[in-house]
Design an enzyme around this catalytic site. Structure first.
Site, short mmCIF file in Angstrom:
data_model
loop_
_atom_site.label_atom_id
_atom_site.label_comp_id
_atom_site.label_asym_id
_atom_site.label_seq_id
_atom_site.Cartn_x
_atom_site.Cartn_y
_atom_site.Cartn_z
N ASN A 1 -3.62 10.95 -87.94
CA ASN A 1 -3.85 9.64 -88.56
C ASN A 1 -4.25 9.74 -90.04
OD1 ASN A 1 -6.05 10.73 -86.80
ND2 ASN A 1 -7.28 9.34 -88.03
N SER B 1 -1.37 2.99 -78.58
CA SER B 1 -2.12 1.79 -78.95
C SER B 1 -1.16 0.78 -79.55
CB SER B 1 -3.21 2.16 -79.95
OG SER B 1 -3.97 1.03 -80.26
N HIS C 1 -1.90 -1.88 -81.71
CA HIS C 1 -2.13 -2.47 -83.04
C HIS C 1 -1.69 -1.60 -84.21
CE1 HIS C 1 -5.96 -0.42 -84.39
NE2 HIS C 1 -5.99 -0.11 -83.11
N THR D 1 -9.26 -7.70 -64.45
CA THR D 1 -8.14 -8.63 -64.69
C THR D 1 -7.35 -8.20 -65.92
OG1 THR D 1 -9.42 -10.39 -63.70
CG2 THR D 1 -7.56 -11.07 -65.09
N CYS E 1 -19.08 7.88 -97.25
CA CYS E 1 -20.41 8.08 -97.79
C CYS E 1 -21.41 7.34 -96.91
CB CYS E 1 -20.46 7.54 -99.20
SG CYS E 1 -21.96 7.98 -100.05
N1 PMP Z 1 -5.89 7.98 -81.98
C1 PMP Z 1 -5.38 7.89 -83.21
C2 PMP Z 1 -4.57 9.03 -83.75
C3 PMP Z 1 -5.62 6.77 -84.00
O1 PMP Z 1 -5.13 6.70 -85.23
C4 PMP Z 1 -6.41 5.72 -83.46
C5 PMP Z 1 -6.70 4.47 -84.27
N2 PMP Z 1 -7.33 4.74 -85.50
C6 PMP Z 1 -6.91 5.85 -82.16
C7 PMP Z 1 -6.63 6.99 -81.46
C8 PMP Z 1 -7.75 4.77 -81.54
O2 PMP Z 1 -6.95 3.69 -81.17
P1 PMP Z 1 -7.58 2.30 -80.73
O3 PMP Z 1 -7.94 1.59 -81.99
O4 PMP Z 1 -6.47 1.61 -79.99
O5 PMP Z 1 -8.74 2.56 -79.86
#
Ligand code: PMP
Length: 384
Positions: A149, A197, A199, A235, A323
């Site tokens: 990431n 994920s 989003h 649910t 920071c």
């Molecule tokens: N793994 C990676 C590589 C991610 O970039 C992220 C989101 N920053 C996550 C896990 C966590 O995902 P979520 O926000 O859906 O919990």
């Protein structure tokens, strides 16, 4: 230029197409997917469709997809669910995993489990020889993210998964950043478990999935109802699940066009930064990287200062080093890659997405150039 969003790796907007697909499930189709009547059956059909859309995207069977609240939950579930029940109390992860893996294994370590970290090189690629060496002892699970990431490095997942398969060790990959950008087929690639994920690919927040190969034994996550094949009670969030399914399908449908455009913008931005600003270092692998990731270190200045000044110019970016209470915390990802402390403090991640334009990149690089100049003129190190 008012606002420029260069933080698509943190989260994306929900696309109109995705939102549209979700809307009926808030209003007319509001049934509980576990109910037996018509309202429930309609909701359940929508959940089943989304499960199929996600399974298709990664080459899995729908019965192998479990909806979760996101990748954090999926990562916590797979680590705890496999390692705690295994005879071996030893787990291997790469040294650059997301905190949702890193902190989960740190917790296991405090309870007496053995955690070992597979080395990565200067580009963030994991060392195959170190993996092989560390697999000479029994191991409950190996977890290596498909793409990082922070620096965007994409691993050679096929090689890693085959090494694990040959030794009979389950292999998990966190594909949160990779889905839609990197080819994944869990069957062809012998992946036992995978986290996703919504989003990060223009779907809603708070929904994700864990793929678990049929046959891999994983402890149940939530006791309660019989949802998610009796492994995660509660649910189901039907609108979010529907949106996630649409987002994944759309990402696959449009991937070649979108990725080519985003990658072209990435190359343009990298080139602009390297020609216009001195003493910069690109972090992560130059080619084996996510299409939208640009991560640079700026010698002699802190990432946090650059981030705040860019924010004042309306540009949203991210820094690996945060920071906290006056002490500068370095990025453990860059540290594991062997990045020197003076460069580790000054890293900025720009992440490009579907709506990014060349004009936005030109504006960002222009602002960045003057901010870096200004900060360096104030810095005692003076490395402009
Ligand atoms: N793994 C990676 C590589 C991610 O970039 C992220 C989101 N920053 C996550 C896990 C966590 O995902 P979520 O926000 O859906 O919990």
């Amino acid at each position: 230029m008012n606002k420029v969003y260069m933080d698509f790796a943190a989260t994306t907007f929900t696309s109109a197409e995705v939102l549209q697909s979700m809307l009926p499930y808030f209003t007319t189709e509001f049934g509980n997917a576990a109910s037996q009547h018509g309202f429930g059956q309609s909701a359940e059909r929508a959940v089943a469709r989304a499960r199929e859309q996600i399974a298709t995207a990664i080459g899995a069977h729908p019965s192998e997809i479990y909806f979760t609240s996101g990748a954090t939950e999926a990562n916590n579930w797979i680590i705890n669910g496999v390692v705690r029940r295994s005879a071996s109390k030893r787990v291997l992860i790469s040294a650059i995993e997301h905190p949702s893996i890193y902190e989960t294994v740190a917790h296991l370590k405090r309870e007496g489990f053995t955690v070992e970290y597979i080395n990565v090189d200067r580009d963030g690629i994991i060392s195959v020889s170190d993996l092989i060496h560390k697999l000479s002892k029994p191991c409950a699970l190996v977890s290596v993210m498909t793409a990082n990431n922070e620096v965007g490095t994409v691993q050679y997942i096929n090689t890693i998964s085959q090494i694990c398969e040959q030794r009979g060790v389950p292999f998990h990959t966190d594909a949160t950043q990779a889905i839609g950008s990197v080819y994944i087929n869990v069957k062809e690639m012998s992946i036992d478990a995978l986290s996703l994920s919504s989003h990060k690919l223009y779907g809603p927040k708070g929904i994700g999935a864990l793929y678990v190969r049929n046959g891999l034994q994983v402890d149940k996550l939530l006791h309660g109802g019989h949802q998610e094949r009796n492994r995660r009670g509660g649910t189901q969030n039907v609108p979010a699940i529907v949106g996630f399914g649409t987002a994944v399908e759309v990402a696959m449908r449009d991937s070649s066009v979108n990725n080519a455009r985003v990658k072209q913008l990435r190359e343009y931005m990298i080139n602009q930064i390297e020609t216009r600003i001195k003493n910069v270092t690109l972090n992560g692998h130059r080619t084996q990287r996510l299409p939208g990731n640009v991560n640079f270190s700026f010698k002699g200045i802190e990432g946090e200062s650059i981030l705040m000044m860019l924010d004042l110019a309306g540009i949203a970016v991210s820094t690996g080093s945060a920071c906290s209470s006056g002490t500068l915390e370095r990025s453990y990802v860059l540290e594991a890659m062997g990045v020197m402390p003076e460069l580790n403090n000054g890293s900025i991640r720009f992440s490009i997405g579907r709506s990014t334009t060349k004009d936005e990149i030109d504006y960002t690089v222009g602002e960045l150039e003057s901010i870096v100049k200004r900060l360096r003129s104030m810095s005692p190190l003076k490395s402009s």
